[in-house]
Design a protein around this motif. Sequence first.
Motif, PDB file in Angstrom:
ATOM      1  N   THR A  24     -53.193 -12.010  -3.280  1.00  0.00           N
ATOM      2  CA  THR A  24     -54.436 -12.052  -4.186  1.00  0.00           C
ATOM      3  C   THR A  24     -54.329 -11.122  -5.211  1.00  0.00           C
ATOM      4  O   THR A  24     -53.608 -10.196  -5.480  1.00  0.00           O
ATOM      5  CB  THR A  24     -55.575 -11.772  -3.374  1.00  0.00           C
ATOM      6  OG1 THR A  24     -55.676 -10.289  -3.103  1.00  0.00           O
ATOM      7  CG2 THR A  24     -56.020 -12.426  -2.433  1.00  0.00           C
ATOM      8  N   CYS A  25     -55.057 -11.522  -6.379  1.00  0.00           N
ATOM      9  CA  CYS A  25     -55.275 -10.524  -7.725  1.00  0.00           C
ATOM     10  C   CYS A  25     -56.346 -10.991  -8.390  1.00  0.00           C
ATOM     11  O   CYS A  25     -56.821 -12.220  -8.663  1.00  0.00           O
ATOM     12  CB  CYS A  25     -53.714 -10.646  -8.554  1.00  0.00           C
ATOM     13  SG  CYS A  25     -53.644 -12.317  -9.378  1.00  0.00           S
ATOM     14  N   GLN A  26     -56.728 -10.172  -9.244  1.00  0.00           N
ATOM     15  CA  GLN A  26     -57.813 -10.005 -10.279  1.00  0.00           C
ATOM     16  C   GLN A  26     -56.912 -10.454 -11.534  1.00  0.00           C
ATOM     17  O   GLN A  26     -56.078  -9.875 -11.803  1.00  0.00           O
ATOM     18  CB  GLN A  26     -58.695  -8.959 -10.324  1.00  0.00           C
ATOM     19  CG  GLN A  26     -59.671  -8.806  -9.151  1.00  0.00           C
ATOM     20  CD  GLN A  26     -60.576  -9.694  -8.997  1.00  0.00           C
ATOM     21  OE1 GLN A  26     -61.167 -10.429  -9.843  1.00  0.00           O
ATOM     22  NE2 GLN A  26     -61.106 -10.016  -7.928  1.00  0.00           N
ATOM     23  N   PRO A  27     -57.700 -10.990 -12.551  1.00  0.00           N
ATOM     24  CA  PRO A  27     -57.143 -11.291 -13.760  1.00  0.00           C
ATOM     25  C   PRO A  27     -56.793  -9.852 -14.386  1.00  0.00           C
ATOM     26  O   PRO A  27     -57.646  -9.121 -14.289  1.00  0.00           O
ATOM     27  CB  PRO A  27     -58.239 -12.109 -14.494  1.00  0.00           C
ATOM     28  CG  PRO A  27     -58.837 -12.982 -13.528  1.00  0.00           C
ATOM     29  CD  PRO A  27     -58.880 -11.823 -12.396  1.00  0.00           C
ATOM     30  N   ARG A  28     -55.562  -9.962 -14.993  1.00  0.00           N
ATOM     31  CA  ARG A  28     -55.085  -8.621 -15.779  1.00  0.00           C
ATOM     32  C   ARG A  28     -55.144  -7.400 -14.800  1.00  0.00           C
ATOM     33  O   ARG A  28     -55.402  -6.123 -15.288  1.00  0.00           O
ATOM     34  CB  ARG A  28     -56.115  -8.206 -17.017  1.00  0.00           C
ATOM     35  CG  ARG A  28     -55.944  -9.405 -18.082  1.00  0.00           C
ATOM     36  CD  ARG A  28     -57.058  -9.461 -19.310  1.00  0.00           C
ATOM     37  NE  ARG A  28     -58.551  -9.521 -18.846  1.00  0.00           N
ATOM     38  CZ  ARG A  28     -58.997 -10.576 -18.173  1.00  0.00           C
ATOM     39  NH1 ARG A  28     -58.484 -11.633 -18.584  1.00  0.00           N
ATOM     40  NH2 ARG A  28     -60.174 -10.263 -17.907  1.00  0.00           N
ATOM     41  N   SER A  29     -54.998  -7.486 -13.857  1.00  0.00           N
ATOM     42  CA  SER A  29     -55.134  -6.412 -12.649  1.00  0.00           C
ATOM     43  C   SER A  29     -53.672  -5.715 -12.517  1.00  0.00           C
ATOM     44  O   SER A  29     -53.535  -4.371 -12.254  1.00  0.00           O
ATOM     45  CB  SER A  29     -55.782  -6.679 -11.360  1.00  0.00           C
ATOM     46  OG  SER A  29     -54.654  -7.753 -10.650  1.00  0.00           O
ATOM     47  N   ASN A  30     -52.807  -6.407 -13.000  1.00  0.00           N
ATOM     48  CA  ASN A  30     -51.231  -5.900 -12.783  1.00  0.00           C
ATOM     49  C   ASN A  30     -50.945  -5.432 -11.248  1.00  0.00           C
ATOM     50  O   ASN A  30     -50.359  -4.438 -11.210  1.00  0.00           O
ATOM     51  CB  ASN A  30     -50.918  -4.802 -13.785  1.00  0.00           C
ATOM     52  CG  ASN A  30     -50.717  -5.342 -15.071  1.00  0.00           C
ATOM     53  OD1 ASN A  30     -50.132  -6.118 -15.307  1.00  0.00           O
ATOM     54  ND2 ASN A  30     -51.342  -4.782 -16.234  1.00  0.00           N
ATOM     55  N   GLY A  31     -51.749  -5.979 -10.489  1.00  0.00           N
ATOM     56  CA  GLY A  31     -51.557  -5.861  -8.841  1.00  0.00           C
ATOM     57  C   GLY A  31     -51.522  -6.836  -8.130  1.00  0.00           C
ATOM     58  O   GLY A  31     -52.532  -7.615  -8.126  1.00  0.00           O
ATOM     59  N   VAL A  32     -50.545  -7.326  -7.287  1.00  0.00           N
ATOM     60  CA  VAL A  32     -50.663  -8.326  -6.398  1.00  0.00           C
ATOM     61  C   VAL A  32     -50.879  -7.736  -5.058  1.00  0.00           C
ATOM     62  O   VAL A  32     -49.872  -7.142  -4.528  1.00  0.00           O
ATOM     63  CB  VAL A  32     -49.738  -9.293  -6.497  1.00  0.00           C
ATOM     64  CG1 VAL A  32     -49.535 -10.350  -5.432  1.00  0.00           C
ATOM     65  CG2 VAL A  32     -49.444  -9.971  -7.745  1.00  0.00           C
ATOM     66  N   ARG A  33     -52.103  -8.449  -4.287  1.00  0.00           N
ATOM     67  CA  ARG A  33     -52.025  -7.640  -3.060  1.00  0.00           C
ATOM     68  C   ARG A  33     -51.505  -8.511  -2.040  1.00  0.00           C
ATOM     69  O   ARG A  33     -51.876  -9.979  -2.178  1.00  0.00           O
ATOM     70  CB  ARG A  33     -53.503  -7.457  -2.767  1.00  0.00           C
ATOM     71  CG  ARG A  33     -53.729  -6.817  -1.295  1.00  0.00           C
ATOM     72  CD  ARG A  33     -55.316  -6.457  -0.925  1.00  0.00           C
ATOM     73  NE  ARG A  33     -55.508  -7.116   0.357  1.00  0.00           N
ATOM     74  CZ  ARG A  33     -56.556  -7.682   0.462  1.00  0.00           C
ATOM     75  NH1 ARG A  33     -57.138  -8.326  -0.232  1.00  0.00           N
ATOM     76  NH2 ARG A  33     -56.765  -8.343   1.660  1.00  0.00           N
ATOM     77  N   ILE A  34     -50.752  -8.302  -1.070  1.00  0.00           N
ATOM     78  CA  ILE A  34     -49.933  -9.234  -0.295  1.00  0.00           C
ATOM     79  C   ILE A  34     -50.483  -9.050   1.157  1.00  0.00           C
ATOM     80  O   ILE A  34     -50.580  -7.722   1.648  1.00  0.00           O
ATOM     81  CB  ILE A  34     -48.584  -8.874   0.025  1.00  0.00           C
ATOM     82  CG1 ILE A  34     -47.991  -9.276  -1.246  1.00  0.00           C
ATOM     83  CG2 ILE A  34     -47.750  -9.832   1.087  1.00  0.00           C
ATOM     84  CD1 ILE A  34     -46.592  -8.811  -1.683  1.00  0.00           C
ATOM     85  N   ALA A  35     -51.152  -9.715   1.980  1.00  0.00           N
ATOM     86  CA  ALA A  35     -51.851  -9.562   3.084  1.00  0.00           C
ATOM     87  C   ALA A  35     -51.263 -10.659   4.183  1.00  0.00           C
ATOM     88  O   ALA A  35     -50.895 -11.860   4.037  1.00  0.00           O
ATOM     89  CB  ALA A  35     -53.243  -9.778   3.356  1.00  0.00           C
ATOM     90  N   VAL A  36     -50.590  -9.974   5.528  1.00  0.00           N
ATOM     91  CA  VAL A  36     -49.925 -10.830   6.183  1.00  0.00           C
ATOM     92  C   VAL A  36     -50.668 -10.760   7.559  1.00  0.00           C
ATOM     93  O   VAL A  36     -50.619  -9.638   7.992  1.00  0.00           O
ATOM     94  CB  VAL A  36     -48.360 -10.340   6.405  1.00  0.00           C
ATOM     95  CG1 VAL A  36     -47.673 -11.192   7.419  1.00  0.00           C
ATOM     96  CG2 VAL A  36     -47.713 -10.340   5.059  1.00  0.00           C
ATOM     97  N   LEU A  37     -50.863 -11.546   8.520  1.00  0.00           N
ATOM     98  CA  LEU A  37     -51.458 -11.633   9.644  1.00  0.00           C
ATOM     99  C   LEU A  37     -50.321 -11.600  10.546  1.00  0.00           C
ATOM    100  O   LEU A  37     -49.230 -12.210  10.666  1.00  0.00           O
ATOM    101  CB  LEU A  37     -52.167 -12.648  10.003  1.00  0.00           C
ATOM    102  CG  LEU A  37     -53.105 -12.905  11.331  1.00  0.00           C
ATOM    103  CD1 LEU A  37     -54.178 -11.541  11.098  1.00  0.00           C
ATOM    104  CD2 LEU A  37     -53.464 -14.111  11.331  1.00  0.00           C
ATOM    105  N   GLY A  38     -50.124 -10.452  11.397  1.00  0.00           N
ATOM    106  CA  GLY A  38     -49.185 -10.284  12.341  1.00  0.00           C
ATOM    107  C   GLY A  38     -49.305  -9.719  13.706  1.00  0.00           C
ATOM    108  O   GLY A  38     -50.774  -9.831  14.208  1.00  0.00           O
ATOM    109  N   GLN A  39     -48.469  -9.439  14.518  1.00  0.00           N
ATOM    110  CA  GLN A  39     -48.964  -9.123  16.112  1.00  0.00           C
ATOM    111  C   GLN A  39     -48.614  -7.479  16.190  1.00  0.00           C
ATOM    112  O   GLN A  39     -49.060  -6.948  17.279  1.00  0.00           O
ATOM    113  CB  GLN A  39     -48.114  -9.780  17.042  1.00  0.00           C
ATOM    114  CG  GLN A  39     -48.546 -11.319  16.781  1.00  0.00           C
ATOM    115  CD  GLN A  39     -49.862 -11.599  17.551  1.00  0.00           C
ATOM    116  OE1 GLN A  39     -50.408 -11.107  18.333  1.00  0.00           O
ATOM    117  NE2 GLN A  39     -50.564 -12.493  16.469  1.00  0.00           N
TER     118      GLN A  39
END
Length: 155
Positions: free
Chosen positions: A59-74
């Motif tokens: 996910t990211c907001q426009p012009r945020s220069n950051g991409v959040r990565i979320a992974v569902l794990g065990q």
Amino acid sequence: MRRAVFVSLIAGLGAAACATPPAPGQIAGMGWSLAQVDGEGSKLAYGRPQSDDVLVMLTCQPRSNGVRIAVLGQVASAHIDLGDGAQRRRVPAAASPAGISNAVMIESTVAPNDPVLARFSLSGELAIDVGDGTRLPLPAVDRGTVRRFIQTCRD
């Protein structure tokens, strides 16, 4: 809050503009989807469309220069290994209960110009390993879809 983000993603995926067809080795019924949600930004997710069954979400907001990565794990992990076959990179992550069975949400943030994401936009391939060495079964996604997502994060 994190669960609310996943729930809002699922609502957006129901109206997602593009989803890739199943690929060899893919989990049945799962695919990549790109959604632009007003007020929430851009979301690229791998999961079952129109459900809360999502394994990976960028996910990211426009012009945020950051991409959040979320992974569902065990397994709770302090890192996520990102790769594309040519190069791998370990990024610090935080784990928290996902509120779904015994699952944990493993999250990290990288820049949209991160070398692994740049290659992801060129190849459509992304490998994600979580703390216990488990590699998520992610099929390739359309390169144009990845480029549109990353461009949104920069613009």
